[in-house]
Design an enzyme around this catalytic site. Structure first.
Site: not given
Length: 747
Positions: A469, A480, A494
């Protein structure tokens, strides 16, 4: 501010105990019934779940069947108590639980639970009867120890045979550990009696919570119902503080025992309480009546000891060192705000030899993404926050002149969405961090809007299957942006956002009565448009995994949301790591091929996975002795490696000058060796003794925990090596450094 959570599993801290309800005295034949407010709470919860949830699902016959199956599995996941006949007994209710909730009639769920209690008592009684006889350990038979995917037992004869094998295995474990028949009988009889005692302490709030979670989790895995006390404990975990005395408690032989005392707390400053002391009674105020708590559930004891800041609580205590027939002493303490520092961010510095150079790597361990929402909303400038703590540690690491920073998120199950965004902001200038899509399909971008960085040097993130999470948001964002290396194993997977919804808004009165729902309200996406849902974050450099992906992680759920992709957010990468990853991976592979500890870890993982796949354990004594001898042989080899002097290539812990013990150990290599020997001797390496945790002495358990912490962390050491390699490459190749660290090179 949004009070949103991204939790895989948020374990409640020991200081706050387990979720439960008020103490209820129960006789063995007691029948539990729903409390007056619970049918109403179930109805209101159904309206929220069927209308507001991200995956809003009607409460109908199809949902009723899912609730039915999940409720039985919640009560008896290993299929050791119910038989198929018991399930069939309630077959008519399978498609009618929806009607029961809507009509505010919880008779059937409680009838199912009461039958479970009856079967539990019967199975424990049979197990204790078996102890009066003998077992044949020369026969060739085996026991299936993981029965989650097994069928329900069909006949009483099959059930008795199952329990015969289970008790036989418990007996054999103790026999192989050197116990004689008398000691084995006493140990197991006491164990089974303890199971019964704990079972009988469950009450109607526990039953209601189990049933409502069977409903909530039938919609989606991360939707839960929290009873009033569970809700309170959840809030404590998120803010990492409570008002009490600062003693960690546990139950042993019906006594409430002090397991740990928090430094600087009222319990610690008083000097009147010690680890091992047994609390037998609690009184409120300076002169209020004293309540005997012998045999109480631990959460009920904690509820008595917690209280308003600056109020007084009186404890009657049997001192741990007072002999065989101690007299209770009374200790009065004034409650204060207790900070649960054990769950806060921590830093260490590791030093790695790189040729003639030494690379200093800062390691920040973050167990959870915590935030004190209430204090922040009130404008408290010193509110508790994971990001604020990490920022402070980064400033200290700068002064310590570390060259790279590793954020250790192993087993970090998530926490506050705000913290995930703000923590990312410490490592990027400005920009989007994560995207959220709600049930209507509207996408919002959560961004770091604060210019500047707390750390502009290279950074790595260490993850494992337990990283979920908020951990995945942070790791994915740094990946990224090309801002940091992600090292470890694929994360939990998740990709959903939860929000708390208080059911008391439907009722009247100030006292919490109905609990709250933690419901999934959105799905989060990476800024590149992908999601971590099901697939998790894939590390740039992979380390071995002990996790069982079939039974742990988002992909193990039968009703998890699917993987999907949306449009990427607009962002500018902060660095480019594609060129450096292959070089680091090559160095990593060459190093671990020579690392005996790493090879041993891989062998252990392979063995565990093999055993997990076989899911059988022999009940033949000769075969088990052979297995035990092999286990002890491996343990001795590992112990020898742990107690050996470190190789010149091993990362070395740089002591904190404020920590006198670490400073002394680091100053004398012999001290480091002694610490490793203590770790091996005290339980970091421990063969099966057949006992459960509360059957060992408290001192032995605490020693084992300390030893485990002192043992070599092979995966952390390798992650530190990888970051040291990165520093070396960046220092010798300015062109590469300009791509990996544009923030530094733009200065």
């Amino acid at each position: 501010m949004k009070k949103q959570m991204l939790l895989a599993t948020m374990a409640l801290a020991v200081l706050s105990a387990h979720a439960g309800a008020a103490q209820t005295d129960k006789t063995p034949d007691a029948v539990l019934k729903p409390a007056p407010q619970q049918p109403q709470a179930a109805l209101w919860a159904s309206r929220v779940l069927s209308r507001i949830h991200y995956k809003a699902t009607p409460l109908d016959d199809a949902m009723s069947e899912k609730i039915f199956d999940r409720y039985f599995k919640s009560l008896d996941g290993e299929k050791l108590f119910f038989s198929q006949a018991d399930i069939d007994q309630f077959a008519n209710a399978k498609s009618r639980l929806d009607d029961a909730i809507i009509s505010e009639n919880l008779t059937v769920p409680f009838a199912i639970y009461n039958l479970y209690q009856q079967r539990f008592s019967e199975r424990m009684g049979y197990a204790r009867e078996l102890l009066k006889g003998k077992f044949d350990f020369t026969s060739e038979e085996s026991y299936q120890y993981d029965r989650e995917k097994a069928d329900w037992v069909r006949t009483e004869a099959e059930m008795k045979d199952l329990w015969r094998k289970r008790v036989k295995n418990d007996w054999l474990r103790l026999k192989l550990a050197g116990k004689d028949e008398k000691a084995i009988r006493e140990t197991l009889d006491k164990r089974y009696e303890g199971y019964l005692s704990r079972s009988r302490k469950l009450n109607n709030e526990d039953v209601f919570q189990i049933f409502m979670n069977a409903y909530a989790m039938s919609i989606e895995p991360h939707t839960n119902y929290l009873g009033p006390r569970a809700s309170e404990n959840f809030d404590i975990q998120m803010r990492l503080s409570l008002e009490g005395i600062g003693a960690v408690l546990q139950t042993r032989d019906e006594y409430t025992v002090i397991r740990e005392i928090v430094v600087g707390s009222p319990a610690g400053l008083s000097g009147k309480l010690k680890v091992g002391d047994r609390i037998v009674a609690v009184g409120q105020g300076e002169s209020g009546p004293v309540t005997d708590i012998l045999g109480w559930r631990i959460d009920d004891v904690v509820a008595q000891i917690r209280g308003t800041k600056d109020s007084t609580v009186r404890l009657q205590v049997l001192p741990a060192d007072a002999g065989t027939d101690p007299k209770p002493v009374t200790v009065a303490l004034v409650r204060k705000k207790i900070s649960m520092e054990e769950q806060s961010a921590k830093k260490t510095i590791m030093e790695v030899r790189d040729g003639t150079a030494k690379r200093r790597i800062g390691v920040i361990s973050l167990p959870t993404f915590y935030q004190d929402y209430e204090a922040r909303s009130k404008g408290d400038r010193d509110f508790k926050s994971a990001t604020r703590d990490v920022a402070r540690l980064l400033a200290e690491l700068k002064k310590d002149k570390v060259e790279n920073v590793l954020i250790d998120l192993r087993n970090n199950g998530g926490g506050s969405l705000n913290e995930a965004v703000e923590l990312t902001g410490l490592f990027i200038d400005k920009g989007p961090v994560v995207q959220q899509r709600n049930a209507e399909g509207r996408v919002e971008v959560e961004s770091d809007t604060n210019p500047g960085l707390a750390w502009d040097g290279p950074v790595g993130v260490l993850i494992n299957r337990g990283s979920a999470s908020a951990s995945e948001i942070f790791a994915a964002a740094l990946q990224d942006y090309g801002r940091g290396l992600v090292i470890g194993e694929a994360s939990f997977g998740k990709g959903t956002v939860q929000s708390l919804y208080k059911l008391d808004r439907f009722g009247q009165g100030e006292k919490p009565r109905y609990g709250e729902l933690k419901i999934t309200v959105a799905q989060f996406f990476r800024i590149n448009g992908g999601t971590t849902q099901l697939r998790g974050v894939t590390p740039d450099i992979k380390l071995p995994s002990m996790a069982d992906a079939e039974n742990f992680g988002e992909s193990s759920y039968d009703n998890a949301l699917p993987y999907t992709v949306i449009k990427p957010a607009v962002y500018i990468p902060a660095g480019e790591l594609k060129e450096i990853v292959p070089m680091l991976d090559k160095k990593h592979e060459a190093r671990v091929a020579k690392d005996k500890d790493f090879q041993y870890l891989q062998e252990e993982i392979a063995l565990v996975k093999k055993q997990r796949k076989e899911n059988l354990i022999s009940l033949n004594e000769a075969a088990r002795r052979k297995e035990r001898d092999q286990q002890e042989s491996r343990a001795k080899l590992r112990e020898a490696r742990l107690t050996a002097a470190p190789s010149p290539d091993d990362p070395i812990l740089v002591p904190d000058p404020k920590d006198a013990l670490n400073k002394a150990i680091a100053a004398k290599p012999a001290g480091a060796k002694a610490a490793r020997q203590a770790a091996a001797m005290k339980g970091a390496i421990r063969t099966d003794d057949g006992l459960q945790a509360d059957e060992r002495s408290l001192a032995a358990e605490l020693d084992a925990e300390k030893a485990a912490k002192a043992a070599k962390d092979v995966l952390l050491n390798e992650a530190v090596h990888i970051l040291a390699d990165e520093v070396g490459l960046l220092k010798t190749d300015t062109r590469l450094a300009s791509r990996v660290l544009p923030y530094v090179n733009d200065k």
